[in-house]
Design an enzyme around this catalytic site. Structure first.
Site, mmCIF file in Angstrom:
data_model
loop_
_atom_site.group_PDB
_atom_site.id
_atom_site.type_symbol
_atom_site.label_atom_id
_atom_site.label_comp_id
_atom_site.label_asym_id
_atom_site.label_seq_id
_atom_site.Cartn_x
_atom_site.Cartn_y
_atom_site.Cartn_z
ATOM 1 N N LYS A 1 -3.328 -42.936 35.963
ATOM 2 C CA LYS A 1 -4.737 -42.944 35.552
ATOM 3 C C LYS A 1 -5.673 -42.600 36.717
ATOM 4 O O LYS A 1 -6.577 -41.790 36.566
ATOM 5 C CB LYS A 1 -5.128 -44.324 34.976
ATOM 6 C CG LYS A 1 -4.308 -44.745 33.765
ATOM 7 C CD LYS A 1 -4.802 -46.076 33.205
ATOM 8 C CE LYS A 1 -4.665 -47.244 34.146
ATOM 9 N NZ LYS A 1 -3.276 -47.666 34.426
ATOM 10 N N ARG B 1 -9.221 -53.467 29.301
ATOM 11 C CA ARG B 1 -7.818 -53.862 29.367
ATOM 12 C C ARG B 1 -7.514 -54.971 28.369
ATOM 13 O O ARG B 1 -6.365 -55.391 28.263
ATOM 14 C CB ARG B 1 -7.527 -54.381 30.766
ATOM 15 C CG ARG B 1 -6.611 -53.516 31.613
ATOM 16 C CD ARG B 1 -6.523 -54.204 32.956
ATOM 17 N NE ARG B 1 -5.496 -53.776 33.819
ATOM 18 C CZ ARG B 1 -5.607 -52.826 34.748
ATOM 19 N NH1 ARG B 1 -6.702 -52.121 34.843
ATOM 20 N NH2 ARG B 1 -4.612 -52.591 35.557
ATOM 21 N N ARG C 1 3.767 -45.360 46.179
ATOM 22 C CA ARG C 1 2.440 -44.747 46.316
ATOM 23 C C ARG C 1 1.589 -45.343 47.439
ATOM 24 O O ARG C 1 1.738 -46.484 47.816
ATOM 25 C CB ARG C 1 1.692 -44.790 44.985
ATOM 26 C CG ARG C 1 1.174 -46.143 44.601
ATOM 27 C CD ARG C 1 0.549 -46.076 43.207
ATOM 28 N NE ARG C 1 -0.013 -47.366 42.847
ATOM 29 C CZ ARG C 1 -0.594 -47.638 41.690
ATOM 30 N NH1 ARG C 1 -0.680 -46.697 40.763
ATOM 31 N NH2 ARG C 1 -1.074 -48.832 41.455
ATOM 32 N N ARG D 1 -1.318 -50.743 48.564
ATOM 33 C CA ARG D 1 -1.915 -51.918 47.927
ATOM 34 C C ARG D 1 -1.009 -53.144 47.998
ATOM 35 O O ARG D 1 0.204 -53.022 47.864
ATOM 36 C CB ARG D 1 -2.218 -51.598 46.475
ATOM 37 C CG ARG D 1 -3.601 -51.015 46.274
ATOM 38 C CD ARG D 1 -3.755 -50.424 44.924
ATOM 39 N NE ARG D 1 -3.309 -51.284 43.839
ATOM 40 C CZ ARG D 1 -3.423 -50.979 42.563
ATOM 41 N NH1 ARG D 1 -3.993 -49.848 42.214
ATOM 42 N NH2 ARG D 1 -2.996 -51.790 41.637
ATOM 43 N N ARG E 1 2.632 -56.922 36.135
ATOM 44 C CA ARG E 1 1.565 -56.030 35.663
ATOM 45 C C ARG E 1 1.981 -55.317 34.374
ATOM 46 O O ARG E 1 1.163 -55.103 33.482
ATOM 47 C CB ARG E 1 1.188 -55.037 36.760
ATOM 48 C CG ARG E 1 0.355 -55.721 37.852
ATOM 49 C CD ARG E 1 0.440 -55.009 39.186
ATOM 50 N NE ARG E 1 -0.110 -53.681 39.153
ATOM 51 C CZ ARG E 1 0.128 -52.760 40.095
ATOM 52 N NH1 ARG E 1 0.911 -53.037 41.111
ATOM 53 N NH2 ARG E 1 -0.425 -51.574 39.997
HETATM 54 P P1 ADP Z 1 -2.972 -50.538 37.927
HETATM 55 O O1 ADP Z 1 -3.521 -49.916 36.701
HETATM 56 O O2 ADP Z 1 -2.128 -49.615 38.715
HETATM 57 O O3 ADP Z 1 -2.301 -51.860 37.678
HETATM 58 P P2 ADP Z 1 -5.645 -51.235 38.896
HETATM 59 O O4 ADP Z 1 -6.157 -50.845 40.221
HETATM 60 O O5 ADP Z 1 -6.284 -50.661 37.700
HETATM 61 O O6 ADP Z 1 -4.103 -50.899 38.946
HETATM 62 O O7 ADP Z 1 -5.695 -52.836 38.751
HETATM 63 C C1 ADP Z 1 -5.191 -53.712 39.727
HETATM 64 C C2 ADP Z 1 -5.404 -55.156 39.295
HETATM 65 O O8 ADP Z 1 -6.819 -55.416 39.165
HETATM 66 C C3 ADP Z 1 -4.817 -55.536 37.941
HETATM 67 O O9 ADP Z 1 -3.458 -55.906 38.029
HETATM 68 C C4 ADP Z 1 -5.723 -56.715 37.553
HETATM 69 O O10 ADP Z 1 -5.377 -57.890 38.231
HETATM 70 C C5 ADP Z 1 -7.085 -56.279 38.071
HETATM 71 N N1 ADP Z 1 -7.874 -55.523 37.045
HETATM 72 C C6 ADP Z 1 -8.270 -54.222 37.119
HETATM 73 N N2 ADP Z 1 -8.976 -53.875 36.032
HETATM 74 C C7 ADP Z 1 -9.013 -54.980 35.224
HETATM 75 C C8 ADP Z 1 -9.571 -55.262 33.960
HETATM 76 N N3 ADP Z 1 -10.232 -54.327 33.251
HETATM 77 N N4 ADP Z 1 -9.417 -56.516 33.453
HETATM 78 C C9 ADP Z 1 -8.753 -57.473 34.129
HETATM 79 N N5 ADP Z 1 -8.194 -57.265 35.338
HETATM 80 C C10 ADP Z 1 -8.314 -56.041 35.885
#
Ligand code: ADP
Ligand code: ZN
Length: 228
Positions: free
Chosen positions: A23, A98, A137, A171, A182
């Site tokens: 994404k 999400r 990554r 990260r 996740r």
């Molecule tokens: P990825 O999609 O690779 O897991 P992100 O950078 O989108 O990575 O998200 C990393 C973390 O940030 C998630 O595992 C969660 O803990 C938090 N997070 C990100 N976006 C949301 C969201 N919309 N709602 C709840 N938690 C979120």
């Protein structure tokens, strides 16, 4: 004058898919190609953690465990960012919504500003491949360009192709154990949004197991159509 003409309403695109689906990579491509703004709640939360804000303090441990941060915190952060002037160009939401609560909050926010979702695009991938993708990554610390040990190396080792930066970051949550959590959170809380957007007629699916460039081509075609 301002906002009265619906043809001028800024596009809103949503990228759906599990962690590692690409994404972020694809959102950055769309940002450059279509002049849209990428809104990643993951990036916004990591910035809040780094800045030590109240939201960041509450989010840190949850993120490290690979679980979802509370809807309230994420919705507040997103609402603030959506209000910034640059978002008037149109946005690509990466990692938001999400949960169903977040999706409903987004519908409400957009309807307040007379906007709508042009497309919710689901990046379809196999879970098994996600662990490899994520554990390899890393990103450029200066400009945020994404790289991968196997799939996308910079031309010169350790030097960013985009900006010449030499500080690469990995990260804290990109390790095999956290990735499992996740993925579990994704299937339990986020995957139902595919049906949510299908029901609204805004869902588009794309096979995201191919090369970065192939996926980018397919996505561009969807975006062109959805924003025409
Ligand atoms: P990825 O999609 O690779 O897991 P992100 O950078 O989108 O990575 O998200 C990393 C973390 O940030 C998630 O595992 C969660 O803990 C938090 N997070 C990100 N976006 C949301 C969201 N919309 N709602 C709840 N938690 C979120
Ligand atoms: Zn860079």
């Amino acid at each position: 004058m301002d906002g009265a003409n619906t043809a001028n309403v800024a596009p809103v695109l949503i990228l759906l898919g599990p962690p590692g689906a690409g994404k972020g990579t694809q959102a950055r491509m769309l940002e450059e190609k279509f002049g849209l703004v990428q809104l990643s709640t993951g990036d916004l939360l990591r910035a809040a953690v780094a800045a030590g804000t109240d939201a960041g303090k509450a989010a840190k441990a949850v993120m490290e465990a690979g679980e979802l941060v509370s809807d309230q915190i994420v919705i507040d952060i997103l609402r603030d960012r959506l209000g910034d002037a640059d978002c008037a160009k149109g946005v690509i939401l990466d990692g938001f919504p999400r949960t169903t609560v977040q999706a409903e909050a987004l519908d409400e926010l957009l309807s307040e500003s007379g906007q709508k979702i042009n497309a919710a695009i689901s990046l379809e991938v196999d879970d098994a491949a996600m662990v490899t993708r994520i554990s390899g990554r890393y990103t450029c610390g200066s400009c945020g360009e994404g790289y991968h040990d196997e799939f996308k190396q910079p031309a010169k080792d350790g030097v960013c192709d985009k900006c010449g930066g030499t500080e690469m970051k990995r990260r804290a949550d990109d390790n095999a154990e956290t990735v499992e959590s996740r993925l579990v959170a994704y299937h339990a809380q986020t995957a139902p949004l595919i049906a949510y957007y299908d029901g609204k007629g805004s869902l588009q699916k794309i096979d995201a197991m191919g090369s970065i460039d192939d996926i980018a081509g397919g996505l561009s075609a969807i975006v062109v159509k959805a924003t025409a």
